[in-house]
Write a protein that holds these residues in place. Structure first.
Motif, mmCIF file in Angstrom:
data_model
loop_
_atom_site.group_PDB
_atom_site.id
_atom_site.type_symbol
_atom_site.label_atom_id
_atom_site.label_comp_id
_atom_site.label_asym_id
_atom_site.label_seq_id
_atom_site.Cartn_x
_atom_site.Cartn_y
_atom_site.Cartn_z
ATOM 1 N N GLY A 15 -11.403 -29.924 65.762
ATOM 2 C CA GLY A 15 -10.930 -28.615 65.306
ATOM 3 C C GLY A 15 -9.539 -28.640 64.669
ATOM 4 N N PHE A 16 -8.885 -29.802 64.705
ATOM 5 C CA PHE A 16 -7.585 -29.935 64.029
ATOM 6 C C PHE A 16 -7.768 -30.723 62.738
ATOM 7 C CE2 PHE A 16 -6.199 -29.180 68.378
ATOM 8 C CZ PHE A 16 -5.197 -28.238 68.181
ATOM 9 N N TYR A 17 -7.053 -30.290 61.726
ATOM 10 C CA TYR A 17 -7.100 -30.978 60.446
ATOM 11 C C TYR A 17 -5.701 -31.453 60.100
ATOM 12 C CZ TYR A 17 -11.622 -28.744 60.248
ATOM 13 O OH TYR A 17 -12.899 -28.338 60.549
ATOM 14 N N TYR A 18 -5.621 -32.659 59.565
ATOM 15 C CA TYR A 18 -4.318 -33.221 59.198
ATOM 16 C C TYR A 18 -4.206 -33.191 57.686
ATOM 17 C CZ TYR A 18 -4.226 -34.177 64.071
ATOM 18 O OH TYR A 18 -4.240 -33.988 65.425
ATOM 19 N N ILE A 19 -3.204 -32.473 57.214
ATOM 20 C CA ILE A 19 -3.067 -32.249 55.785
ATOM 21 C C ILE A 19 -1.848 -32.972 55.227
ATOM 22 C CG2 ILE A 19 -2.515 -30.485 54.019
ATOM 23 C CD1 ILE A 19 -4.758 -29.609 56.883
ATOM 24 N N ASP A 20 -2.135 -33.822 54.239
ATOM 25 C CA ASP A 20 -1.081 -34.512 53.519
ATOM 26 C C ASP A 20 -0.632 -33.520 52.434
ATOM 27 O OD1 ASP A 20 0.516 -36.344 52.275
ATOM 28 O OD2 ASP A 20 -1.136 -37.404 51.309
ATOM 29 N N ALA A 21 0.502 -32.876 52.673
ATOM 30 C CA ALA A 21 0.894 -31.755 51.812
ATOM 31 C C ALA A 21 1.789 -32.177 50.653
ATOM 32 C CB ALA A 21 1.595 -30.691 52.664
ATOM 33 N N GLU A 22 1.871 -31.288 49.683
ATOM 34 C CA GLU A 22 2.639 -31.574 48.462
ATOM 35 C C GLU A 22 4.131 -31.795 48.734
ATOM 36 O OE1 GLU A 22 2.646 -28.204 45.789
ATOM 37 O OE2 GLU A 22 2.429 -26.813 47.456
ATOM 38 N N ASP A 23 4.617 -31.287 49.880
ATOM 39 C CA ASP A 23 6.041 -31.488 50.193
ATOM 40 C C ASP A 23 6.284 -32.852 50.861
ATOM 41 O OD1 ASP A 23 5.063 -31.206 52.737
ATOM 42 O OD2 ASP A 23 6.235 -29.432 53.269
ATOM 43 N N GLY A 24 5.206 -33.659 50.966
ATOM 44 C CA GLY A 24 5.357 -35.008 51.522
ATOM 45 C C GLY A 24 5.207 -35.072 53.032
ATOM 46 N N HIS A 25 5.027 -33.927 53.679
ATOM 47 C CA HIS A 25 4.852 -33.927 55.123
ATOM 48 C C HIS A 25 3.375 -33.884 55.508
ATOM 49 C CE1 HIS A 25 9.059 -32.341 54.934
ATOM 50 N NE2 HIS A 25 9.175 -33.300 55.843
#
Ligand code: GDP
Ligand code: ZN
Length: 294
Positions: A15-25
């Motif tokens: 139920g958790f998703y790990y997102i590689d975001a545009e801000d680098g985090h």
């Protein structure tokens, strides 16, 4: 109002998703609320918009899944640009029939495929058989993960794309991925630290971020083999090298198996089509014919 930023789901667990975001985090997100009325579930590989709930701890909520251009079932992953299928030229001996079935299934799923033969340093007797895949209509590359041969070409191929790596065990897939990675490892330190590396298992689909827009997914064995759901008469369309002859033989509907004056058989005799490929085609064709009787 919380900030909304975009990113890519690289992993999903419980139920958790790990997102590689545009801000680098890397953000840990839930997908709360927005999917109530929709059947769509977030998939690894999805490009999403997230609402940042807690910037200190990198927590957020997925608020939108952007349109997917494709998705695979096994491994479950969206927006796959290409698959690289790895076999070894030797140790273990390549199972060409398995390779051809895999190629048919990828052709059916519409995902571009590149064939990669590893362990060229062993220079075995069947090198010519492996080389015959250069005529298959697929880009075919030869590498040695051990000696570094062909690794630069591989890096070029995966650059800024999402690539699924598949292949039987022992062919050197891990060695190849390790050979590709070093350069990228430094750039992605922040991200890899966040995901507890020690707990890494291949049971979960997980994208590895190799810097920029380059992502790779390691998958054990093969993704779904769709070969069963193909009509024998359609099989020829899933072999690019054979499909080039559709409608050109004496019989317009020629399946290139037992018909007279067949240009495909002529091309095999002339060495323009790989004999191994053609024999696998006939074997799969006959398998599909047999199944229909049941
Ligand atoms: P995987 O099961 O596909 O991930 O394969 P591994 O990367 O674990 O490699 C399997 C075996 O093949 C190991 O003993 C590696 O050292 C060996 N190997 C990997 N790449 C090469 C290569 O390019 N040449 C040779 N000779 N051996 C290799
Ligand atoms: Zn024919």
């Amino acid at each position: 109002m919380a900030d909304i930023i975009s990113g890519k789901i690289i992993k999903g667990i419980g139920g958790f998703y790990y997102i590689d975001a545009e801000d680098g985090h890397l953000y840990e997100c839930k997908a709360k609320g927005i999917f109530r009325n929709k059947k769509i579930k977030p998939l690894v590989g999805d490009n999403v918009n997230i609402e940042i709930l807690d910037p200190e701890n990198n927590l957020g909520n997925i608020v939108e899944i952007l349109p997917r251009f494709n998705s695979l079932i096994r491994p479950a992953v969206a927006n796959v640009d290409q698959t690289i299928i790895i076999f070894a030229v030797s140790e273990p001996e390549p199972n060409f029939n398995l390779l051809d079935r895999f190629l048919v299934s990828m052709e059916k799923s519409g995902v571009e495929t590149i064939i990669c033969f590893n362990k060229t340093d062993l220079s075995p007797d069947n090198m010519e058989a492996c080389r015959s895949y250069s005529k298959s209509g697929y880009e075919t590359i030869f590498i040695s993960a051990r000696e570094g041969e062909g690794i630069d070409r591989l890096r070029e191929i995966i650059k800024d794309r999402t690539t699924v790596f598949a292949g039987p065990s022992g062919v050197g897939k891990s060695s190849t991925l390790n050979a590709i990675k070093p350069e990228a490892e430094a750039q992605t330190g922040a991200i890899s630290d966040k995901i507890k590396r020690g707990k890494h298992t291949t049971r979960h689909s997980e994208l590895m971020h190799i810097g920029g827009r380059t992502y790779i997914m390691d998958t054990p064995g093969f993704s779904s083999l769709y070969v069963d759901s193909i009509e024998a008469e359609d099989l020829k369309e899933y072999f690019p090298d054979i499909a080039a002859y559709t409608g050109k033989c004496r019989f317009n509907m020629c399946n290139h198996v037992s018909e007279p004056d067949c240009l495909v058989k002529q091309a095999v005799a002339d060495g323009e089509i790989s004999r191994i490929r053609y024999e696998d085609y006939v074997m799969i064709y006959n398998d599909l014919k047999e199944k229909r009787k049941w």
